[in-house]
Design an enzyme around this catalytic site. Structure first.
Site, mmCIF file in Angstrom:
data_model
loop_
_atom_site.group_PDB
_atom_site.id
_atom_site.type_symbol
_atom_site.label_atom_id
_atom_site.label_comp_id
_atom_site.label_asym_id
_atom_site.label_seq_id
_atom_site.Cartn_x
_atom_site.Cartn_y
_atom_site.Cartn_z
ATOM 1 N N ASP A 57 -76.516 -24.675 54.025
ATOM 2 C CA ASP A 57 -75.482 -25.715 53.947
ATOM 3 C C ASP A 57 -74.488 -25.582 55.102
ATOM 4 O O ASP A 57 -74.076 -26.587 55.694
ATOM 5 C CB ASP A 57 -74.731 -25.632 52.621
ATOM 6 C CG ASP A 57 -75.567 -26.146 51.454
ATOM 7 O OD1 ASP A 57 -76.616 -26.786 51.692
ATOM 8 O OD2 ASP A 57 -75.170 -25.900 50.299
ATOM 9 N N ARG A 82 -84.878 -21.447 46.564
ATOM 10 C CA ARG A 82 -84.334 -20.588 45.525
ATOM 11 C C ARG A 82 -84.054 -21.410 44.266
ATOM 12 O O ARG A 82 -83.363 -22.424 44.332
ATOM 13 C CB ARG A 82 -83.029 -19.980 46.047
ATOM 14 C CG ARG A 82 -82.451 -18.944 45.134
ATOM 15 C CD ARG A 82 -81.413 -18.146 45.860
ATOM 16 N NE ARG A 82 -80.111 -18.780 45.871
ATOM 17 C CZ ARG A 82 -78.987 -18.117 45.631
ATOM 18 N NH1 ARG A 82 -79.018 -16.839 45.377
ATOM 19 N NH2 ARG A 82 -77.835 -18.731 45.676
HETATM 20 N N1 URA Z 1 -78.308 -17.527 50.222
HETATM 21 C C1 URA Z 1 -77.206 -17.965 50.878
HETATM 22 O O1 URA Z 1 -77.294 -18.870 51.721
HETATM 23 N N2 URA Z 1 -76.021 -17.369 50.600
HETATM 24 C C2 URA Z 1 -75.885 -16.371 49.712
HETATM 25 O O2 URA Z 1 -74.786 -15.865 49.515
HETATM 26 C C3 URA Z 1 -77.048 -15.929 49.034
HETATM 27 C C4 URA Z 1 -78.249 -16.532 49.319
#
Ligand code: URA
Length: 206
Positions: free
Chosen positions: A200, A102
């Site tokens: 994470d 992302r």
């Molecule tokens: N990805 C995640 O790990 N957490 C979120 O809140 C949104 C995307």
């Protein structure tokens, strides 16, 4: 697009453990694995069966076996948190991976790795725990479709209305099973109340 949200009390209990900021990675991974069991049970409730005879110690009975090839596609890296359970419960499943990162500023997906098994005729389970903007899941479903996958169910831990709307637009034929459906995204595209960054939390990174 259909969205099924788990109502089971165990799902709510496990989602709460995952949400809790004090849950350490080891306990977080364990809760994610247990929750994945409930997601798989719901997502596989209509798997096609064919009959086969089975010899019990006493007589011949009517038995069944799953009548479709199964494929699990883990969206890296958070999807790995569900994968062990999926292959435990569906041991015949082949496994693919879609690596999408992302972009933290735009929340648009950037692909870095795709490896998919034969998808023709398969029942495909895409593992994307956090359905936030829907960019990664939409991209993964696009890859699956390009490779011949037609019967697709996404397994999510937390979904947001924004992601569900995106999936309804991009992939109206995909079924979504989510452990919880949360309120909205924040300005950084994190789900509220959510559980933070799933990757994470699973792997102890920041
Ligand atoms: N990805 C995640 O790990 N957490 C979120 O809140 C949104 C995307």
């Amino acid at each position: 697009m259909s969205l099924t949200v788990l109502e089971h009390p165990l799902a709510r209990h496990l989602v709460t453990l995952l949400r809790d900021r004090s849950t350490e990675p080891e306990a977080f991974r364990e809760a994610a694995r247990r929750l994945a069991t409930l997601l798989v049970l719901e997502a596989s409730i209509d798997l096609p069966l064919e009959e086969r005879p089975v010899e019990t110690p006493l007589e011949t009975a009517v038995g069944h076996r799953i009548a479709a090839p199964l494929v699990a596609v883990a969206v890296l890296r958070a999807g790995l948190g569900l994968l062990d359970t999926v292959v435990d419960l569906l041991p015949g499943a082949r496994v693919g991976y879609v690596g999408v990162q992302r972009d933290e500023e735009t929340a648009t997906p950037r692909e870095y790795y795709t490896k998919l098994p034969e998808l023709e005729g398969a029942r495909v389970f895409v593992l994307e725990p956090m359905l936030a903007t829907g960019g990664s899941l939409s991209w993964a479903c696009h890859q699956v479709r390009e490779a011949g996958g037609r019967d697709v169910t996404a397994l999510c831990v937390v979904s947001a209305p924004e992601g569900a709307a995106r999936m309804a637009r991009d992939h109206p034929d995909v079924r979504i099973v989510s452990a919880t459906h949360d309120r909205k995204l924040d300005a950084n595209f994190y789900i509220l109340p959510g559980l933070g960054d799933m990757g994470d939390r699973l792997f102890g990174t920041r």
